[in-house]
Design a protein around this motif. Structure first.
Motif: not given
Length: 232
Positions: A91-105
Motif C-alpha cells: 500500500k505504501g509503495l503504491r502511494a509513493h508511486q502515485s505521489r512521484l509525478p506530483e513531486i516532480v511537477e
C-alpha cells in the motif's frame, strides 16, 4: 472480453516485478526471523536466491529504503529498520508511486525558477557553497556511495543562492517528499555520475550569471532524475 467489459469487469494486471520482489524480500525477512538492526544478505547473494539481476534487486531495495523498512548503509549493506506487514508495504509503495509525478511537477515549477534567480543573485559565498556540494557528492561517488548528501547540499545551495525567502519556505515544505525522489533516483544504475555531471552544468550557468541557461539546465536535470523504474 466484450462480455466481461459489459459486466463491468476489468482485466487483472500482474503485479510489477519490483512488487513481487518486495514481497519475496519481506517473506525472507519473516522466515529468517530477522529483527530490527539485523543485516540482510549481501546483494549478490540475495539476487542469486531470488533469481534476478543485482540491478533489478537494487530497485526493490530502494523502494524498501524509501518506505523506511530498511536502511542501506555504505560499506555495511541493508539493515532491517522495522518489520511491517506485506499489505502495508505494498500500500505504501503504491502511494509513493502515485505521489512521484506530483513531486516532480512541484520540483519543475520551483527549482527551475530558483536556478534562474540564483544565476542573477548569487554571491561569491553562494558559489563557494555550490562548489563544496559538488565536491562532497564527487567524493561520495568515488567512495562507492550514491551521493545523496552531496545532492541534497547542492540543491540547498541553489535555493540559498536565489535569495528568495518565500521560495525557500516552499522548498522546505516539500523537502521530505523530495527526499523520496532523491533516494529513488540515485538508486538507479549509473545515475549518481549522471546527476553529478548535470549538477556541474547548472553550476556553470549560475557562475556565468546566465539565468536562461541555468533554468534550462535545471529542467533537464529534473527530467533526468525523474526517470525512475517505479514510473516506467
Amino acid at each position: 472480453m466484450e462480455k466481461a467489459a459489459r459486466l463491468g469487469l476489468e482485466r487483472v494486471s500482474r503485479p510489477r516485478l519490483y512488487e513481487q520482489l518486495v514481497e519475496q524480500i519481506l517473506a525472507y525477512i519473516e522466515s529468517a526471523q530477522l529483527k530490527p538492526g539485523d543485516l540482510l544478505p549481501a546483494e549478490r547473494d540475495l539476487a542469486e536466491r531470488l533469481g534476478v539481476s543485482r540491478a533489478t534487486l537494487a530497485q526493490a531495495l530502494v523502494a524498501l529504503e524509501v518506505l523506511g523498512v530498511i536502511d542501506v548503509q555504505h560499506g555495511t549493506g541493508a539493515v532491517l529498520a522495522r518489520r511491517p506487514s506485506v499489505a502495508s508495504v505494498i500500500k505504501g509503495l503504491r502511494a509513493h508511486q502515485s505521489r512521484l509525478p506530483e513531486i516532480v511537477e512541484a520540483r519543475s515549477t520551483l527549482e527551475v525558477k530558483l536556478a534562474a534567480l540564483a544565476a542573477e543573485r548569487r554571491t561569491d559565498q553562494d558559489l563557494a557553497a555550490i562548489d563544496t556540494a559538488l565536491d562532497v557528492m564527487e567524493k561520495e561517488i568515488h567512495d562507492g556511495d550514491r551521493g545523496t548528501h552531496g545532492d541534497e547540499l547542492f540543491h540547498q545551495a541553489i535555493t540559498a543562492a536565489a535569495h528568495s525567502s518565500v521560495l525557500a519556505q516552499l522548498m522546505a515544505f516539500i523537502a521530505e517528499m523530495i527526499l523520496e525522489t532523491r533516494m529513488e533516483s540515485l538508486g538507479q544504475p549509473g545515475r549518481p555520475e549522471q546527476s553529478l555531471a548535470s549538477h556541474r552544468k547548472i553550476a556553470e550557468a549560475i557562475r556565468a550569471q546566465d539565468g536562461a541557461s541555468a533554468a534550462d539546465a535545471m529542467l533537464a536535470h529534473i527530467d533526468l532524475v525523474s526517470d525512475v523504474e517505479l514510473l516506467r
